[in-house]
Design a protein around this motif. Structure first.
Motif, PDB file in Angstrom:
ATOM      1  N   LYS A   1      10.965  61.487  13.766  1.00 38.58           N
ATOM      2  CA  LYS A   1      10.070  60.861  12.829  1.00 38.58           C
ATOM      3  C   LYS A   1       9.699  60.912  12.054  1.00 38.58           C
ATOM      4  CE  LYS A   1       9.130  55.000  14.102  1.00 38.58           C
ATOM      5  NZ  LYS A   1       8.875  55.246  15.821  1.00 38.58           N
ATOM      6  N   PHE A   2       8.637  61.442  12.365  1.00 40.24           N
ATOM      7  CA  PHE A   2       7.423  61.614  10.884  1.00 40.24           C
ATOM      8  C   PHE A   2       7.364  63.153  10.032  1.00 40.24           C
ATOM      9  CE2 PHE A   2       5.372  57.826  13.596  1.00 40.24           C
ATOM     10  CZ  PHE A   2       5.638  57.615  12.290  1.00 40.24           C
ATOM     11  N   GLY A   3       7.616  63.861  11.437  1.00 41.07           N
ATOM     12  CA  GLY A   3       7.433  65.426  10.714  1.00 41.07           C
ATOM     13  C   GLY A   3       6.790  66.132  10.630  1.00 41.07           C
ATOM     14  N   PHE A   4       5.277  65.184  11.674  1.00 44.24           N
ATOM     15  CA  PHE A   4       4.409  65.237  11.077  1.00 44.24           C
ATOM     16  C   PHE A   4       3.613  65.933   9.101  1.00 44.24           C
ATOM     17  CE2 PHE A   4       4.962  67.276  14.881  1.00 44.24           C
ATOM     18  CZ  PHE A   4       4.445  66.738  15.813  1.00 44.24           C
ATOM     19  N   SER A   5       4.994  64.316   8.542  1.00 47.42           N
ATOM     20  CA  SER A   5       4.237  64.606   6.638  1.00 47.42           C
ATOM     21  C   SER A   5       2.950  63.052   7.068  1.00 47.42           C
ATOM     22  CB  SER A   5       5.658  64.732   6.256  1.00 47.42           C
ATOM     23  OG  SER A   5       4.999  64.292   5.179  1.00 47.42           O
ATOM     24  N   VAL A   6       1.883  63.037   5.935  1.00 48.03           N
ATOM     25  CA  VAL A   6       1.822  62.685   6.227  1.00 48.03           C
ATOM     26  C   VAL A   6       2.482  61.344   5.239  1.00 48.03           C
ATOM     27  CG1 VAL A   6      -0.555  62.947   6.011  1.00 48.03           C
ATOM     28  CG2 VAL A   6       0.498  63.024   3.886  1.00 48.03           C
ATOM     29  N   GLU A   7       3.483  61.912   4.256  1.00 46.92           N
ATOM     30  CA  GLU A   7       4.470  61.186   3.318  1.00 46.92           C
ATOM     31  C   GLU A   7       5.462  60.283   4.092  1.00 46.92           C
ATOM     32  OE1 GLU A   7       3.524  64.257   3.061  1.00 46.92           O
ATOM     33  OE2 GLU A   7       3.017  64.379   0.449  1.00 46.92           O
ATOM     34  N   LYS A   8       6.185  60.823   5.642  1.00 49.16           N
ATOM     35  CA  LYS A   8       6.479  60.063   6.050  1.00 49.16           C
ATOM     36  C   LYS A   8       6.479  59.043   6.599  1.00 49.16           C
ATOM     37  CE  LYS A   8      10.703  63.702   6.955  1.00 49.16           C
ATOM     38  NZ  LYS A   8      11.628  64.846   7.749  1.00 49.16           N
TER      39      LYS A   8
ATOM     40  N   PHE B   1      -8.936  59.354  22.675  1.00 54.39           N
ATOM     41  CA  PHE B   1      -7.784  59.356  21.873  1.00 54.39           C
ATOM     42  C   PHE B   1      -6.400  58.794  22.169  1.00 54.39           C
ATOM     43  CE2 PHE B   1      -9.724  64.689  22.438  1.00 54.39           C
ATOM     44  CZ  PHE B   1     -10.533  64.343  21.266  1.00 54.39           C
ATOM     45  N   ALA B   2      -6.416  58.159  23.618  1.00 61.58           N
ATOM     46  CA  ALA B   2      -5.604  57.283  23.716  1.00 61.58           C
ATOM     47  C   ALA B   2      -5.864  56.550  23.021  1.00 61.58           C
ATOM     48  CB  ALA B   2      -5.071  56.890  25.527  1.00 61.58           C
TER      49      ALA B   2
ATOM     50  N   ALA C   1      -3.798  53.669  15.696  1.00 63.84           N
ATOM     51  CA  ALA C   1      -3.544  54.531  14.295  1.00 63.84           C
ATOM     52  C   ALA C   1      -2.536  53.677  13.421  1.00 63.84           C
ATOM     53  CB  ALA C   1      -3.067  55.630  14.861  1.00 63.84           C
ATOM     54  N   GLY C   2      -1.465  53.002  14.121  1.00 66.40           N
ATOM     55  CA  GLY C   2      -1.245  52.101  12.987  1.00 66.40           C
ATOM     56  C   GLY C   2      -1.220  51.900  12.254  1.00 66.40           C
ATOM     57  N   GLN C   3      -2.983  50.352  12.999  1.00 63.43           N
ATOM     58  CA  GLN C   3      -3.364  49.659  12.409  1.00 63.43           C
ATOM     59  C   GLN C   3      -4.774  50.051  11.265  1.00 63.43           C
ATOM     60  OE1 GLN C   3      -2.526  49.536  15.981  1.00 63.43           O
ATOM     61  NE2 GLN C   3      -2.172  46.758  16.325  1.00 63.43           N
ATOM     62  N   ILE C   4      -4.741  51.419  12.041  1.00 61.01           N
ATOM     63  CA  ILE C   4      -5.885  51.501  10.724  1.00 61.01           C
ATOM     64  C   ILE C   4      -5.294  51.761   9.295  1.00 61.01           C
ATOM     65  CG2 ILE C   4      -7.273  53.584  10.287  1.00 61.01           C
ATOM     66  CD1 ILE C   4      -8.059  54.305  13.248  1.00 61.01           C
ATOM     67  N   ILE C   5      -3.930  52.369   9.655  1.00 56.60           N
ATOM     68  CA  ILE C   5      -2.853  52.727   8.110  1.00 56.60           C
ATOM     69  C   ILE C   5      -2.421  51.377   7.844  1.00 56.60           C
ATOM     70  CG2 ILE C   5      -0.450  53.635   7.671  1.00 56.60           C
ATOM     71  CD1 ILE C   5      -1.311  55.972   9.966  1.00 56.60           C
TER      72      ILE C   5
ATOM     73  N   VAL D   1      -4.677  59.749  10.079  1.00 57.62           N
ATOM     74  CA  VAL D   1      -5.095  59.458  11.305  1.00 57.62           C
ATOM     75  C   VAL D   1      -4.281  59.159  12.012  1.00 57.62           C
ATOM     76  CG1 VAL D   1      -5.485  57.388  12.396  1.00 57.62           C
ATOM     77  CG2 VAL D   1      -6.775  58.041  10.140  1.00 57.62           C
ATOM     78  N   LYS D   2      -2.929  59.442  12.190  1.00 59.32           N
ATOM     79  CA  LYS D   2      -1.543  59.561  12.693  1.00 59.32           C
ATOM     80  C   LYS D   2      -1.035  60.813  13.381  1.00 59.32           C
ATOM     81  CE  LYS D   2       1.969  56.771  14.774  1.00 59.32           C
ATOM     82  NZ  LYS D   2       2.159  55.577  15.592  1.00 59.32           N
ATOM     83  N   ILE D   3      -0.923  61.689  12.341  1.00 59.14           N
ATOM     84  CA  ILE D   3      -0.918  63.036  12.945  1.00 59.14           C
ATOM     85  C   ILE D   3      -2.479  63.280  13.461  1.00 59.14           C
ATOM     86  CG2 ILE D   3      -0.719  65.376  12.280  1.00 59.14           C
ATOM     87  CD1 ILE D   3       0.516  64.082   9.545  1.00 59.14           C
TER      88      ILE D   3
END
Length: 319
Positions: A40-47, A109-110, A116-120, A130-132
């Motif tokens: 889904k994200f590929g550990f990429s901040v761009e994605k 961490f949970a 994390a989504g709300q922070i973004i 933050v998501k990664i």
């Protein structure tokens, strides 16, 4: 929570088989989560930034309702998962201090991973890291716990009897679960506000539709699917919460548990009543919703007070 009292007996073969399969399922869940995240994200901040905000040339922000639903699901899943694992992790070969630090870390961490989504969402695409960060911390600590339990099983050693340190660990775990429940209630409020609203008119429109705003009425199949799912997940969560309430000295604990379950039942069923009987049942849905959230919060308060002020006699209470 039987593991808190008697540990894991090598002579109890059916329980050991069940625990092996439980751990295998959790490990598969972990692997699936990591693979799904990678795809889904590929550990990429761009994605990640694209997922929440679209491209910079054609920005399209994710729905806050969808974001709230994701948090709602994550909190439920993580609370039940960590509570279940903690009872077995108690008897791993790590020192008490390491076990306590690791279980505290994974609960924190949970929470971070769930929000994390709300922070973004509110901070902007520059907070995509933050998501990664939260994903790696949560899943890394979760894997450490699972591998520690596997190591315990493979060693062939018997579990020890409960000690005073075990009781401290137990108190912390139920304290953490109560905190997650409070956060879960907050997530319920946010989700309900963004999805249904809190007025009878808003709730009626959600279920009956509105031609002026092109909102379609909810179908019987759609309401049934949502109700069926909630009957299952609420049963699991609420029985867990209720069984901790019965450890406390609260005089009206039976009444509190009745309010929790009856309000949850009414809140689910009222959706059918609004759609197929009368819009006036929106008042019942609002009332049952607030009773459920208030009773869950009060139950969490009782559990927190109990975990802080009492040393449980686990053998006496049959935890």
């Amino acid at each position: 929570m039987k593991f808190y009292t008697s540990g894991i007996s090598r002579e109890n073969k059916p329980l050991l088989v069940a625990l092996w399969f439980f751990l295998i399922f959790i490990l598969l869940y972990w692997v699936g989560t990591v693979v799904n995240y990678s795809l889904k994200f590929g550990f990429s901040v761009e994605k990640i930034g694209y997922y929440y905000f679209g491209s910079e040339q054609f920005p399209e922000k994710i729905s806050f309702t969808q974001l709230s639903e994701d948090t709602h699901i994550y909190l439920f899943t993580n609370a039940i998962l960590l509570l279940s694992l903690s009872g077995i992790f108690l008897y791993s070969h790590l020192s008490f201090a390491k076990k306590l630090r690791l279980i505290a870390a994974v609960f924190l961490f949970a929470l971070l991973d769930s929000f994390a989504g709300q922070i973004i969402y509110f901070g902007g695409r520059y907070f995509s890291f933050v998501k990664i960060f939260s994903f790696l911390l949560f899943n890394g600590s979760l894997l450490m716990i699972v591998l520690s339990i596997f190591s315990h099983f493979l060693s062939g050693k018997s579990s020890h009897n409960p000690t005073s340190q075990t009781k401290k660990y137990y108190n912390f775990v139920i304290f953490a679960f109560a905190i997650l429940t409070i956060v879960f209630v907050a997530a319920n409020l946010i989700l309900t506000s963004s999805k249904l609203g809190f007025t009878p008119q808003q709730i009626s429109i959600y279920y009956l539709g509105d031609e002026a705003t092109f909102i379609q009425p909810k179908s019987f199949a759609g309401i049934l699917e949502t109700a069926t799912t909630h009957f299952a997940v609420m049963a699991i969560y609420l029985i867990t919460l209720a069984h901790f309430v019965f450890f406390t000295e609260f005089r009206w604990k039976v009444l509190l548990v009745f309010l929790i379950f009856s309000s949850a039942f009414t809140n689910i069923i009222s959706a059918f009543s609004i759609r197929f009987i009368s819009a006036e049942f929106a008042y019942l849905k609002i009332l049952s919703f607030w009773i459920l959230q208030a009773s869950m919060l009060y139950a969490s308060y009782l559990i927190i007070r109990y975990s802080v002020n009492n040393e449980p006699d686990m053998n006496k209470r049959g935890i």
